[in-house]
Design a protein around this motif. Structure first.
Motif, PDB file in Angstrom:
ATOM      1  N   ASP A  58     -12.538  -4.514   2.576  1.00 18.78           N
ATOM      2  CA  ASP A  58     -13.523  -3.459   2.633  1.00 18.78           C
ATOM      3  C   ASP A  58     -14.431  -3.530   4.045  1.00 18.78           C
ATOM      4  OD1 ASP A  58     -12.078  -2.165   0.697  1.00 18.78           O
ATOM      5  OD2 ASP A  58     -13.435  -3.270  -0.845  1.00 18.78           O
ATOM      6  N   GLU A  67      -3.387   2.795   2.212  1.00 16.08           N
ATOM      7  CA  GLU A  67      -2.457   1.940   0.826  1.00 16.08           C
ATOM      8  C   GLU A  67      -1.707   3.084   0.647  1.00 16.08           C
ATOM      9  OE1 GLU A  67      -5.823   2.767  -2.286  1.00 16.08           O
ATOM     10  OE2 GLU A  67      -6.379   0.291  -1.821  1.00 16.08           O
ATOM     11  N   ARG A 112      -1.285  -4.566   0.649  1.00 11.82           N
ATOM     12  CA  ARG A 112      -3.122  -3.757   0.265  1.00 11.82           C
ATOM     13  C   ARG A 112      -3.866  -5.062   0.388  1.00 11.82           C
ATOM     14  NH1 ARG A 112      -3.102   0.446  -4.309  1.00 11.82           N
ATOM     15  NH2 ARG A 112      -1.868   1.612  -3.908  1.00 11.82           N
ATOM     16  N   CYS A 147     -11.126   7.046  10.368  1.00 11.09           N
ATOM     17  CA  CYS A 147     -10.084   6.688  10.142  1.00 11.09           C
ATOM     18  C   CYS A 147      -8.695   7.061  11.469  1.00 11.09           C
ATOM     19  CB  CYS A 147      -9.860   7.327   9.720  1.00 11.09           C
ATOM     20  SG  CYS A 147      -8.339   7.181   8.406  1.00 11.09           S
ATOM     21  N   TYR A 176      -9.092   2.511   8.650  1.00 14.62           N
ATOM     22  CA  TYR A 176      -8.684   3.869   8.097  1.00 14.62           C
ATOM     23  C   TYR A 176      -9.317   4.029   6.607  1.00 14.62           C
ATOM     24  CZ  TYR A 176      -4.637   1.571  10.467  1.00 14.62           C
ATOM     25  OH  TYR A 176      -3.664   0.491  11.665  1.00 14.62           O
ATOM     26  N   GLU A 177      -9.017   5.111   6.249  1.00 15.38           N
ATOM     27  CA  GLU A 177      -9.650   5.541   4.959  1.00 15.38           C
ATOM     28  C   GLU A 177      -8.629   4.561   3.610  1.00 15.38           C
ATOM     29  OE1 GLU A 177     -11.484   7.447   1.865  1.00 15.38           O
ATOM     30  OE2 GLU A 177     -11.509   8.778   4.158  1.00 15.38           O
ATOM     31  N   LYS A 178      -9.686   4.121   3.039  1.00 18.99           N
ATOM     32  CA  LYS A 178      -8.776   3.222   2.202  1.00 18.99           C
ATOM     33  C   LYS A 178      -7.560   3.678   1.512  1.00 18.99           C
ATOM     34  CE  LYS A 178      -9.896   0.373  -1.255  1.00 18.99           C
ATOM     35  NZ  LYS A 178     -10.084  -0.903  -2.216  1.00 18.99           N
ATOM     36  N   VAL A 210     -11.480   0.720   5.139  1.00 16.56           N
ATOM     37  CA  VAL A 210     -11.095  -0.150   5.289  1.00 16.56           C
ATOM     38  C   VAL A 210     -11.178  -0.533   6.776  1.00 16.56           C
ATOM     39  CG1 VAL A 210     -10.572  -0.426   2.337  1.00 16.56           C
ATOM     40  CG2 VAL A 210      -8.998   0.249   4.329  1.00 16.56           C
ATOM     41  N   SER A 260      -7.532  -3.179   8.837  1.00 18.01           N
ATOM     42  CA  SER A 260      -6.194  -3.416   8.830  1.00 18.01           C
ATOM     43  C   SER A 260      -6.386  -5.487   9.373  1.00 18.01           C
ATOM     44  CB  SER A 260      -5.161  -2.770   9.190  1.00 18.01           C
ATOM     45  OG  SER A 260      -4.172  -3.842   9.791  1.00 18.01           O
ATOM     46  N   LEU A 272      -5.906  -5.233   4.018  1.00 15.11           N
ATOM     47  CA  LEU A 272      -6.272  -4.305   4.505  1.00 15.11           C
ATOM     48  C   LEU A 272      -8.446  -4.902   3.532  1.00 15.11           C
ATOM     49  CD1 LEU A 272      -5.689  -0.884   2.477  1.00 15.11           C
ATOM     50  CD2 LEU A 272      -5.447  -2.586   5.220  1.00 15.11           C
TER      51      LEU A 272
END
Length: 509
Positions: free
Chosen positions: A53, A30, A48, A4, A24-26, A15, A17, A51
């Motif tokens: 997954d 967020e 959001r 992350c 990043y860590e979701k 996730v 960007s 992003l």
């Protein structure tokens, strides 16, 4: 492996960007978007919906915490967990002990209250009986309401007081006490008993050498039956012997103890002789004769230290034994069971470790000489309190003896050549004298007529009762004398010694 961009750790739910392509860590990104609305790396606007997954096949395992990534770290974590469990267990134990203590206190209070109620009801009943007797004497009966009120009382069974003997044992002891005390104080020496002038002329008239083994040598304990011919000896060789003096032969060799014998005693009754022996092996053994052969009858234990004293009760039903473990016990010879254990009394300073023991001629009082030179006097009916404490010697009080009339108590110590005579009516020393400094005292003992006191040790000395004049000094022994007994109406004195010899003193023919 992904990392992350915010936390620097592998993400649990990764996730990407769209604007910067950064992982990043979701949950973290967020929360950042909700607060700032931009990509933390590029600074561009980010929502959001931007992003994506990351769906890996197979699915990404949750990352291992940093403190569990090596064997030392795992061991540290396990140790911490173990310590935590132990601390929790300790707290549980403390709580358990506290609960037990509270329960014990509650039970003690309940028991004490029950005893108080029982005592009060007993006193009430005694008062009612006295009142009834008085009313009958005066010629009128109690009123009906009072009688009805009495009938409504709830009766509770009386309980044995704490530390008291069982009722049947106490009854036996008191019955013996009353029978003996009623005649003892007025009793005179039997007709034909030896006089002081005769004792002065005593010399050795017989001897039995080479009793017991040579390694280790010595007769450490002595008793003689009332017939004057049956001798009981205990040795440093752990053996007890029964010897017929008239036939000059050993009639019983009794083995069973594992350490040296400290005391021996006969119990005589119409059914015959019982021999008792005490030892440093923490046991008292009872021996008897069947068909002319001597053998073991019982083994009395329960001590945690050497048995240092042995005293047969005047009733013949019981025997008392003392120990260095600060206790003495009263045993029933018929059942071979302990009737009562008398331990150190709480709140009383000083030693209760016994080096000697004797029973009063009346059978109620028992006395033990301690390692500190004091005499602990007990009323056998009560184990929770002392009758008296007498200060006697500065070191081990290794021997003591009650006079037959019950008035005097003689004490001696193997480490001090002083002989003390206590007047039990005043609980004070009546007379005291010192033997030569080189003398060692093994035993002090009053004879059955209450006329003489024998002191055995480096030599044998006999003193006249009341005047305490020295009547006899015998020093032809080759070793330390360990015991002396007046027999045959005092016409003979039997002694034992560490030279393995039994000697008989009397008037030369």
């Amino acid at each position: 492996m992904f990392f992350c961009a915010i936390s620097g750790s592998p993400p649990t739910v990764p996730v990407v960007s769209k604007t910067s392509g950064t992982v990043y860590e979701k949950a973290l990104i967020e929360r950042y978007i909700d607060e700032n609305g931009t990509d933390p790396i590029s600074g561009e606007a980010l929502t959001r919906e931007d992003l994506i997954d990351v769906k890996a096949k197979p699915s990404t395992l949750p990352p291992r915490p940093a403190n569990q990534t090596s064997i030392p770290a795992l061991l540290t974590a396990l140790q911490s967990e173990y310590d935590g469990i132990m601390l929790e267990s300790l707290e549980i134990k403390k709580s358990y002990q506290s609960s037990r203590q509270e329960l014990a206190n509650a039970l003690y209070r309940e028991d004490a209250a029950t005893r108080v109620i029982a005592r009060l009801m007993k006193e009430r009943d005694e008062a009612r009986e006295a009142l009834t007797s008085l009313q009958k004497t005066m010629g009128f009966a109690p009123s009906q309401p009072a009688a009805a009120e009495a009938s409504e009382d709830v009766e509770m069974p009386a309980e044995r007081a704490e530390g008291a003997l069982p009722s049947e044992v106490e009854s036996k002891i008191m019955e013996t006490n009353q029978a003996l005390s009623s005649v003892r104080k007025k009793r005179k020496a039997p007709a034909g008993y030896a006089t002081p002038d005769q004792v002065k002329s005593y010399a050795q008239i017989n001897h039995v050498p080479s009793l017991h083994a040579t390694k280790p040598p010595g007769i450490s304990a002595l008793d003689v039956a009332s017939n004057g011919k049956t001798i009981l000896t205990g040795g440093a060789d752990k053996v007890v012997q029964v010897f017929d003096l008239e036939e000059s032969k050993v009639v019983g060799t009794l083995k069973g103890h594992t350490k040296p014998i400290t005391h021996v005693a006969f119990r005589e009754d119409p059914n015959g002789l019982l021999a008792l022996s005490a030892s440093a092996d923490k046991h008292v053994r009872v021996w008897g004769e069947d068909g002319g052969k001597w053998g073991s009858k019982a083994n009395l234990g329960g001590f945690k230290g050497d048995v240092t004293g042995l005293a047969v009760h005047p009733s013949g039903a019981y025997v008392a034994a003392s120990s260095t473990d600060s206790t003495w016990q009263l045993f029933d010879l018929e059942t071979a069971q302990s009737v009562m254990t008398y331990s150190a009394v709480p709140g009383i300073d000083g030693s209760f470790s016994y080096a000697s023991f004797q029973v009063h001629p009346d059978g109620v009082l028992h006395a033990g000489g301690t390692k500190e030179g004091t005499v602990r006097v007990w009323d056998a009916r009560q184990s929770s309190s002392l009758a008296a404490t007498l200060e006697s010697h500065p070191s081990d009080l290794t021997t003591l003896s009650f006079s037959e009339n019950g008035y005097y108590l003689a004490t001696g110590s193997s480490a001090d050549p002083t002989i003390n005579i206590f007047d039990l009516r005043k609980l004070s020393i009546l007379s005291s004298w010192k033997l030569p400094a080189e003398n060692q005292v093994s035993e002090v003992r009053f004879d059955k007529s209450a006329q003489f006191l024998s002191v055995a040790g480096t030599d044998l000395r006999v003193y006249a009762n009341k005047t305490w004049d020295e009547l006899l000094k015998f020093e032809e022994n080759a070793g330390l004398l360990t015991g002396a007994r007046f027999v045959k109406l005092g016409s003979e004195i039997v002694t034992s010694g560490m030279d393995r010899t039994v000697r008989v003193l009397g008037t030369q023919p």
